[in-house]
Design a protein around this motif. Structure first.
Motif, short mmCIF file in Angstrom:
data_model
loop_
_atom_site.label_atom_id
_atom_site.label_comp_id
_atom_site.label_asym_id
_atom_site.label_seq_id
_atom_site.Cartn_x
_atom_site.Cartn_y
_atom_site.Cartn_z
N GLU A 152 0.83 -1.21 0.00
CA GLU A 152 0.00 0.00 0.00
C GLU A 152 0.86 1.25 0.00
N ASN A 153 1.86 1.28 0.87
CA ASN A 153 2.70 2.47 0.94
C ASN A 153 3.68 2.58 -0.22
N ILE A 154 4.02 1.46 -0.85
CA ILE A 154 4.82 1.53 -2.07
C ILE A 154 4.09 2.38 -3.11
N VAL A 155 2.81 2.06 -3.29
CA VAL A 155 2.01 2.80 -4.27
C VAL A 155 1.72 4.22 -3.78
N ASN A 156 1.34 4.35 -2.52
CA ASN A 156 0.99 5.67 -1.99
C ASN A 156 2.14 6.65 -2.08
N SER A 157 3.35 6.21 -1.72
CA SER A 157 4.49 7.12 -1.75
C SER A 157 4.81 7.57 -3.17
N ALA A 158 4.68 6.66 -4.14
CA ALA A 158 4.94 7.02 -5.53
C ALA A 158 3.87 7.98 -6.06
N ILE A 159 2.61 7.68 -5.80
CA ILE A 159 1.52 8.54 -6.27
C ILE A 159 1.59 9.93 -5.63
N ASN A 160 1.85 9.97 -4.33
CA ASN A 160 1.94 11.26 -3.65
C ASN A 160 3.05 12.12 -4.23
N ARG A 161 4.18 11.50 -4.50
CA ARG A 161 5.30 12.26 -5.09
C ARG A 161 4.93 12.83 -6.45
N THR A 238 1.29 11.38 -18.18
CA THR A 238 2.54 12.15 -18.02
C THR A 238 3.47 11.53 -16.99
N ALA A 239 3.01 10.48 -16.31
CA ALA A 239 3.86 9.84 -15.30
C ALA A 239 3.46 8.38 -15.14
N THR A 240 4.43 7.53 -14.81
CA THR A 240 4.15 6.11 -14.64
C THR A 240 4.74 5.61 -13.33
N VAL A 241 4.00 4.70 -12.69
CA VAL A 241 4.51 3.91 -11.57
C VAL A 241 4.62 2.48 -12.09
N CYS A 242 5.81 1.90 -12.03
CA CYS A 242 6.03 0.59 -12.64
C CYS A 242 6.17 -0.49 -11.57
N VAL A 243 5.79 -1.71 -11.92
CA VAL A 243 5.82 -2.82 -10.99
C VAL A 243 7.21 -3.04 -10.42
N ASN A 244 8.25 -2.76 -11.20
CA ASN A 244 9.62 -2.88 -10.72
C ASN A 244 10.56 -2.04 -11.58
N ASP A 245 11.82 -1.98 -11.20
CA ASP A 245 12.80 -1.19 -11.94
C ASP A 245 13.04 -1.73 -13.34
N VAL A 271 10.17 0.21 -8.69
CA VAL A 271 10.16 -0.43 -7.37
C VAL A 271 11.31 -1.43 -7.35
N ASP A 272 12.06 -1.47 -6.28
CA ASP A 272 13.16 -2.42 -6.02
C ASP A 272 14.49 -1.72 -5.75
N ASN A 273 14.68 -0.50 -6.31
CA ASN A 273 15.93 0.23 -6.11
C ASN A 273 17.14 -0.60 -6.54
N THR A 274 17.14 -1.04 -7.78
CA THR A 274 18.21 -1.89 -8.29
C THR A 274 19.43 -1.07 -8.70
N GLU A 275 20.56 -1.74 -8.87
CA GLU A 275 21.79 -1.07 -9.28
C GLU A 275 21.66 -0.42 -10.67
N PRO A 276 21.08 -1.11 -11.68
CA PRO A 276 20.89 -0.44 -12.98
C PRO A 276 20.01 0.80 -12.86
N GLY A 277 19.00 0.75 -12.00
CA GLY A 277 18.16 1.92 -11.79
C GLY A 277 18.92 3.07 -11.16
N LYS A 278 19.73 2.76 -10.16
CA LYS A 278 20.56 3.78 -9.53
C LYS A 278 21.48 4.44 -10.55
N ALA A 279 22.11 3.63 -11.39
CA ALA A 279 23.08 4.14 -12.36
C ALA A 279 22.43 5.10 -13.36
N ARG A 280 21.17 4.86 -13.67
CA ARG A 280 20.50 5.70 -14.67
C ARG A 280 19.80 6.90 -14.04
N GLY A 281 19.67 6.91 -12.74
CA GLY A 281 18.99 8.02 -12.08
C GLY A 281 17.51 7.82 -11.91
#
Length: 331
Positions: A152-161, A238-245, A271-281
């Motif tokens: 629930e908070n995974i989605v809520n935090s992304a939507i709120n941002r 204009t914005a997407t929340v994805c199931v994972n990185d 979602v997941d905060n993976t290394e490839p995601g970190k590298a791309r920003g």
């Protein structure tokens, strides 16, 4: 010796008639083989059986990082781990029960993210009162404890941002419904499998984002369908929340190929905060696979000590990690 050969699947050493007689006797007696005579007694093994999602545990983050947390906590609690990788032999009258009731461990932790997996085994474990904890699912018998991310908070935090940034038309990008085409899976998996967490996040998205768009964008091999980004643009997203990185990074690449600029034209959160995601920003929601592993062992120890399964369930909190893939919506 003959019975032993049948139990170990050595068909070439036993004639068909004898093999059939042994099989018939096993079914009549509801026989469950054990590793040694001492294990017929009620002794504590000080071992936890770990049932991974994939046979190649080290290849996939879901298994490997969760496994790190499980190992760390099991060591602190004074338990060994027994990783269950055996294939069931064709002779077994009840394959699931034999595999989990041969008393080589005191109970089990499952890494099982998909609805419907291991249902027969769970029934057997409940029937025989064997303490069991499952990671990444909650659709379980009440006697089995679970540890899961805070969907629930995974989605809520992304939507709120995204809403703070002025985005009104937001899409949730789902994962595939069936098994991954290139993964070697354990033989217990059902034909049509759906991620429990993906389904829960989708439900939460639809609850808090009534004007949002849900898009099934991936094939069973986790490859993004070619028409996804044009569809998003056509629907004013204009914005997407994805199931994972993994999906988020593919959306990013497809958007750039379509001439869009991330985040100016489209903001993306994974979602997941993976290394490839970190590298791309990539902005991503992190919940800690290793923490789920640690909490699973702690939950199992509590369950094994006699606590009620519902009291042993744990929700692992999440944190939105902000990077460069989110910007204010263009007016």
């Amino acid at each position: 010796m003959t019975v032993s050969r049948v139990l170990h699947g050595r068909r070439n050493k036993v004639n068909e008639e004898t093999f059939a007689r042994v099989m018939s006797a096993m079914k009549e007696l509801d026989y469950i083989p054990v590793r040694s005579a001492v294990q017929n007694r009620h002794v504590e093994t000080r071992a936890i059986g770990l049932v991974p999602y994939h046979m190649m545990v080290s290849r996939y983050k879901l298994d490997s990082v969760t496994y790190e947390g499980i190992c760390e906590q099991a060591s602190q609690e004074g338990y060994d781990l027994l990783v269950m990788l055996r294939n069931e032999s064709e002779w077994l009258a009840n394959r699931h029960e034999m595999r989990f009731l041969d008393k080589r461990s005191d109970g089990f932790v499952f890494i099982s993210p998909c609805r419907g997996d291991w249902e027969i085994a769970f029934e057997a474990l409940v029937k025989h009162e064997i303490p069991t904890v499952v990671c990444y699912r909650r659709d379980l018998p009440k006697e089995i404890a679970w540890v899961d991310a805070d969907n629930e908070n995974i989605v809520n935090s992304a939507i709120n941002r995204l809403r703070i940034s002025g985005h009104q038309r937001i899409a949730y990008i789902c994962g595939p419904d069936g098994p991954d085409a290139d993964m070697q899976l354990l033989p217990h998996l059902v034909a049509e499998r759906k991620s429990f967490d993906d389904g829960e996040r989708r439900k939460q998205f639809e609850k808090v984002c009534e004007d949002g768009v849900v898009v099934h964008a991936c094939s069973k091999g986790w490859e993004l369908d070619a028409g996804v980004v044009p569809e998003l643009v056509e629907r004013g997203v204009t914005a997407t929340v994805c199931v994972n990185d993994l999906v988020a990074l593919q959306i990013w690449s497809a958007a750039e190929e379509a001439g869009l600029i991330v985040p100016r034209d489209m903001s993306i959160i994974g979602v997941d905060n993976t290394e490839p995601g970190k590298a791309r920003g990539l902005s991503s929601v992190d919940f800690g696979y290793d923490e789920i592993g640690r909490q699973a062992v702690s939950a199992w120890v509590a369950l094994n000590s006699g606590q009620d399964a519902r009291d042993c369930c744990r929700v692992v909190p999440c944190t939105l990690i902000e990077r460069q893939s989110v910007a204010a919506a263009r007016v």
